[in-house]
Design a protein around this motif. Structure first.
Motif, PDB file in Angstrom:
ATOM      1  N   ARG A   7       0.829  -1.200   0.000  1.00 16.01           N
ATOM      2  CA  ARG A   7       0.000   0.000   0.000  1.00 16.01           C
ATOM      3  C   ARG A   7       0.866   1.253   0.000  1.00 16.01           C
ATOM      4  O   ARG A   7       1.808   1.372   0.785  1.00 16.01           O
ATOM      5  N   ASP A   8       0.525   2.206  -0.850  1.00 14.61           N
ATOM      6  CA  ASP A   8       1.230   3.481  -0.906  1.00 14.61           C
ATOM      7  C   ASP A   8       0.830   4.317   0.308  1.00 14.61           C
ATOM      8  O   ASP A   8      -0.339   4.400   0.667  1.00 14.61           O
ATOM      9  N   VAL A   9       1.820   4.966   0.929  1.00 16.52           N
ATOM     10  CA  VAL A   9       1.544   5.781   2.110  1.00 16.52           C
ATOM     11  C   VAL A   9       0.556   6.904   1.801  1.00 16.52           C
ATOM     12  O   VAL A   9      -0.207   7.335   2.679  1.00 16.52           O
ATOM     13  N   ALA A  10       0.525   7.355   0.557  1.00 20.39           N
ATOM     14  CA  ALA A  10      -0.402   8.424   0.173  1.00 20.39           C
ATOM     15  C   ALA A  10      -1.856   7.987   0.286  1.00 20.39           C
ATOM     16  O   ALA A  10      -2.751   8.827   0.373  1.00 20.39           O
ATOM     17  N   HIS A  11      -2.104   6.692   0.295  1.00 20.66           N
ATOM     18  CA  HIS A  11      -3.464   6.167   0.376  1.00 20.66           C
ATOM     19  C   HIS A  11      -3.889   5.854   1.806  1.00 20.66           C
ATOM     20  O   HIS A  11      -4.986   5.344   2.025  1.00 20.66           O
ATOM     21  N   THR A  12      -3.018   6.147   2.757  1.00 19.32           N
ATOM     22  CA  THR A  12      -3.337   5.897   4.159  1.00 19.32           C
ATOM     23  C   THR A  12      -4.049   7.116   4.733  1.00 19.32           C
ATOM     24  O   THR A  12      -3.438   8.148   5.009  1.00 19.32           O
ATOM     25  N   THR A  13      -5.355   7.004   4.879  1.00 19.29           N
ATOM     26  CA  THR A  13      -6.175   8.086   5.420  1.00 19.29           C
ATOM     27  C   THR A  13      -7.089   7.505   6.498  1.00 19.29           C
ATOM     28  O   THR A  13      -7.123   6.288   6.730  1.00 19.29           O
ATOM     29  N   ALA A  14      -7.867   8.368   7.132  1.00 15.87           N
ATOM     30  CA  ALA A  14      -8.780   7.916   8.182  1.00 15.87           C
ATOM     31  C   ALA A  14      -9.884   7.014   7.643  1.00 15.87           C
ATOM     32  O   ALA A  14     -10.595   6.378   8.437  1.00 15.87           O
ATOM     33  N   ILE A  15     -10.015   6.904   6.319  1.00 18.41           N
ATOM     34  CA  ILE A  15     -10.985   5.976   5.742  1.00 18.41           C
ATOM     35  C   ILE A  15     -10.654   4.546   6.151  1.00 18.41           C
ATOM     36  O   ILE A  15     -11.527   3.671   6.171  1.00 18.41           O
ATOM     37  N   LEU A  16      -9.394   4.287   6.503  1.00 17.90           N
ATOM     38  CA  LEU A  16      -9.009   2.960   6.992  1.00 17.90           C
ATOM     39  C   LEU A  16      -9.824   2.537   8.210  1.00 17.90           C
ATOM     40  O   LEU A  16      -9.969   1.346   8.496  1.00 17.90           O
ATOM     41  N   TYR A  17     -10.339   3.511   8.950  1.00 17.20           N
ATOM     42  CA  TYR A  17     -11.132   3.198  10.137  1.00 17.20           C
ATOM     43  C   TYR A  17     -12.488   2.558   9.793  1.00 17.20           C
ATOM     44  O   TYR A  17     -13.071   1.858  10.622  1.00 17.20           O
ATOM     45  N   MET A  18     -13.005   2.819   8.614  1.00 18.90           N
ATOM     46  CA  MET A  18     -14.407   2.504   8.347  1.00 18.90           C
ATOM     47  C   MET A  18     -14.765   1.023   8.482  1.00 18.90           C
ATOM     48  O   MET A  18     -15.761   0.692   9.136  1.00 18.90           O
ATOM     49  N   PRO A  19     -14.020   0.075   7.865  1.00 19.44           N
ATOM     50  CA  PRO A  19     -14.481  -1.320   7.934  1.00 19.44           C
ATOM     51  C   PRO A  19     -14.523  -1.892   9.343  1.00 19.44           C
ATOM     52  O   PRO A  19     -15.517  -2.526   9.729  1.00 19.44           O
ATOM     53  N   THR A  20     -13.461  -1.701  10.125  1.00 22.29           N
ATOM     54  CA  THR A  20     -13.381  -2.345  11.440  1.00 22.29           C
ATOM     55  C   THR A  20     -13.780  -1.419  12.578  1.00 22.29           C
ATOM     56  O   THR A  20     -14.549  -1.812  13.459  1.00 22.29           O
ATOM     57  N   VAL A  21     -13.253  -0.199  12.600  1.00 22.89           N
ATOM     58  CA  VAL A  21     -13.531   0.718  13.708  1.00 22.89           C
ATOM     59  C   VAL A  21     -14.972   1.230  13.610  1.00 22.89           C
ATOM     60  O   VAL A  21     -15.776   1.071  14.531  1.00 22.89           O
ATOM     61  N   GLY A  22     -15.290   1.860  12.479  1.00 22.86           N
ATOM     62  CA  GLY A  22     -16.655   2.338  12.294  1.00 22.86           C
ATOM     63  C   GLY A  22     -17.655   1.194  12.312  1.00 22.86           C
ATOM     64  O   GLY A  22     -18.690   1.254  12.981  1.00 22.86           O
ATOM     65  N   GLY A  23     -17.332   0.128  11.582  1.00 25.90           N
ATOM     66  CA  GLY A  23     -18.231  -1.012  11.528  1.00 25.90           C
ATOM     67  C   GLY A  23     -18.436  -1.662  12.882  1.00 25.90           C
ATOM     68  O   GLY A  23     -19.561  -1.943  13.297  1.00 25.90           O
ATOM     69  N   GLY A  24     -17.326  -1.907  13.598  1.00 26.05           N
ATOM     70  CA  GLY A  24     -17.423  -2.573  14.889  1.00 26.05           C
ATOM     71  C   GLY A  24     -18.161  -1.757  15.927  1.00 26.05           C
ATOM     72  O   GLY A  24     -19.012  -2.285  16.658  1.00 26.05           O
ATOM     73  N   LEU A  25     -17.861  -0.469  16.007  1.00 22.48           N
ATOM     74  CA  LEU A  25     -18.483   0.362  17.041  1.00 22.48           C
ATOM     75  C   LEU A  25     -19.950   0.642  16.756  1.00 22.48           C
ATOM     76  O   LEU A  25     -20.776   0.640  17.682  1.00 22.48           O
ATOM     77  N   VAL A  26     -20.300   0.878  15.502  1.00 25.32           N
ATOM     78  CA  VAL A  26     -21.718   1.091  15.178  1.00 25.32           C
ATOM     79  C   VAL A  26     -22.491  -0.211  15.368  1.00 25.32           C
ATOM     80  O   VAL A  26     -23.630  -0.207  15.846  1.00 25.32           O
ATOM     81  N   ALA A  27     -21.866  -1.345  15.029  1.00 25.22           N
ATOM     82  CA  ALA A  27     -22.523  -2.636  15.262  1.00 25.22           C
ATOM     83  C   ALA A  27     -22.740  -2.859  16.753  1.00 25.22           C
ATOM     84  O   ALA A  27     -23.789  -3.378  17.167  1.00 25.22           O
ATOM     85  N   ALA A  28     -21.752  -2.474  17.577  1.00 25.38           N
ATOM     86  CA  ALA A  28     -21.914  -2.603  19.028  1.00 25.38           C
ATOM     87  C   ALA A  28     -23.080  -1.761  19.518  1.00 25.38           C
ATOM     88  O   ALA A  28     -23.892  -2.206  20.346  1.00 25.38           O
ATOM     89  N   LEU A  29     -23.170  -0.544  19.016  1.00 25.52           N
ATOM     90  CA  LEU A  29     -24.267   0.356  19.390  1.00 25.52           C
ATOM     91  C   LEU A  29     -25.618  -0.240  18.983  1.00 25.52           C
ATOM     92  O   LEU A  29     -26.577  -0.239  19.763  1.00 25.52           O
ATOM     93  N   ALA A  30     -25.675  -0.781  17.749  1.00 25.43           N
ATOM     94  CA  ALA A  30     -26.927  -1.363  17.268  1.00 25.43           C
ATOM     95  C   ALA A  30     -27.292  -2.612  18.063  1.00 25.43           C
ATOM     96  O   ALA A  30     -28.477  -2.847  18.349  1.00 25.43           O
ATOM     97  N   CYS A  31     -26.299  -3.416  18.416  1.00 27.32           N
ATOM     98  CA  CYS A  31     -26.566  -4.613  19.222  1.00 27.32           C
ATOM     99  C   CYS A  31     -27.189  -4.219  20.560  1.00 27.32           C
ATOM    100  O   CYS A  31     -28.138  -4.872  21.029  1.00 27.32           O
ATOM    101  N   ALA A  32     -26.656  -3.177  21.176  1.00 22.61           N
ATOM    102  CA  ALA A  32     -27.224  -2.712  22.441  1.00 22.61           C
ATOM    103  C   ALA A  32     -28.661  -2.233  22.227  1.00 22.61           C
ATOM    104  O   ALA A  32     -29.546  -2.501  23.047  1.00 22.61           O
ATOM    105  N   TRP A  33     -28.893  -1.537  21.130  1.00 25.96           N
ATOM    106  CA  TRP A  33     -30.234  -1.016  20.814  1.00 25.96           C
ATOM    107  C   TRP A  33     -31.247  -2.154  20.694  1.00 25.96           C
ATOM    108  O   TRP A  33     -32.386  -2.039  21.163  1.00 25.96           O
ATOM    109  N   PHE A  34     -30.817  -3.272  20.077  1.00 25.52           N
ATOM    110  CA  PHE A  34     -31.717  -4.401  19.856  1.00 25.52           C
ATOM    111  C   PHE A  34     -31.606  -5.462  20.952  1.00 25.52           C
ATOM    112  O   PHE A  34     -32.103  -6.580  20.787  1.00 25.52           O
ATOM    113  N   GLY A  35     -30.952  -5.122  22.056  1.00 26.19           N
ATOM    114  CA  GLY A  35     -30.911  -6.012  23.202  1.00 26.19           C
ATOM    115  C   GLY A  35     -29.940  -7.168  23.108  1.00 26.19           C
ATOM    116  O   GLY A  35     -30.024  -8.109  23.909  1.00 26.19           O
TER     117      GLY A  35
END
Length: 311
Positions: A124-152
């Motif tokens: 991977r080129d360093v120029a392509h390393t941005t905060a978008i890297l967070y989306m699959p695991t960080v954003g996905g994991g934390l929003v999924a955790a929030l939704a899991c709590a919402w649905f019990g």
């Protein structure tokens, strides 16, 4: 149509959840929060239809998006916003909410495994390393955790919380090293908006999973989120060098989550300074997201006008 358009669901949906908490804290009309929630669901449905249409009519272009070193990871927004939309529609159509929740949590983990598996192969080129890297695991994991709590589904929620939190902690130093040593191009600066989101979303997810009063862990996450907000304020002139576009919705993920965390902390009994900070933070978030929405509507109006003139 690109996956980045789904970013609008994050901002509107996050704002809707803020208004829902505000209705419990301050007695504001519940219709505001529910109206925003339905708007978020409507946007999600619209983008799903348009994105499916892209795959049907322009499959080569859609595949090219998934091969792009930066844009490909934004496809994580599809399962993530499915979870946001499930919480928006769940109180009104419970069965639909549950179906979307199940699809979202499955989609998050499948896309995260696929995308991170590709990153582990290197090159991977360093120029392509941005905060978008967070989306699959960080954003996905934390929003999924929030939704899991919402649905019990608390047990499953803690598992997703681990996915998001540990991924964030491991990636944070990588992204900071890139920012310290290599200037971010003007056309990628909106991705900085994603950098604000992890501590705020982690705080909200933790508060929803933990049934007790506001804990030091939640306060620590909120504190780091506030620090990042100050850094972003300091960077406003630098960030505004990028012309306004759909990418501006990336800012709304963190902008809506941080005041939501403050409201949830107040709801759980956190005293001053949270009780003092919550209202102005929530007001500012509404102004920022409202401004981005208004600017976006102007762009849409101009685009429609250009199409009509060409026709």
């Amino acid at each position: 149509m690109r996956p980045m358009f789904f970013g609008s669901v994050l901002g509107i949906g996050g704002l809707a959840n803020g208004w829902r908490v505000a209705s419990r804290l301050w007695g504001v009309p519940v219709e505001i929060g529910e109206g925003l929630a339905l708007l978020a669901f409507g946007l999600w449905a619209l983008w799903c239809v348009l994105y499916a249409g892209k795959w049907l009519r322009y499959p080569q272009e859609a595949r090219a998006d998934l091969r792009h070193p930066v844009q490909a990871l934004l496809a994580a927004l599809i399962p993530v916003t499915t979870l946001i939309a499930s919480m928006a529609i769940g109180p009104h159509v419970p069965l639909l909410g549950w179906v979307m929740f199940a699809a979202g949590v499955a989609g998050v983990v499948v896309f995260a495994a696929w995308s991170i598996g590709g990153l582990w192969q290197g090159g991977r080129d360093v120029a392509h390393t941005t905060a978008i890297l967070y989306m699959p695991t960080v954003g996905g994991g934390l929003v999924a955790a929030l939704a899991c709590a919402w649905f019990g589904q608390t047990t499953l929620g803690w598992m997703y919380f681990g996915l998001g939190l540990i991924s964030w902690m491991s990636m944070e130093s990588v992204l900071l090293s890139r920012l310290f040593n290599h200037a971010l191009p003007v056309d990628l600066r909106a991705t900085m908006g994603v950098h604000l989101a992890p501590p705020a979303v982690a705080c909200v997810a933790y508060l929803m999973l933990d049934p007790g009063p506001a804990s030091p862990v939640a306060l620590a996450l909120f504190g780091y989120g506030c620090f990042l907000a100050l850094v972003m304020i300091r960077l406003v002139p630098w960030l505004r060098q990028q012309p306004f576009g759909p990418g501006a919705w990336a800012y709304t993920f963190g902008v809506s989550a941080l005041p939501l965390a403050a409201l949830r902390l107040v709801e759980k009994g956190a005293g001053a300074p949270l009780a003092i900070m919550a209202l102005p933070m929530f007001a500012v978030a509404n102004l920022i997201i409202g401004w981005i929405a208004a600017r976006s509507l102007v762009l849409v109006w101009r685009f429609v006008g250009d199409l009509s003139r060409e026709a």
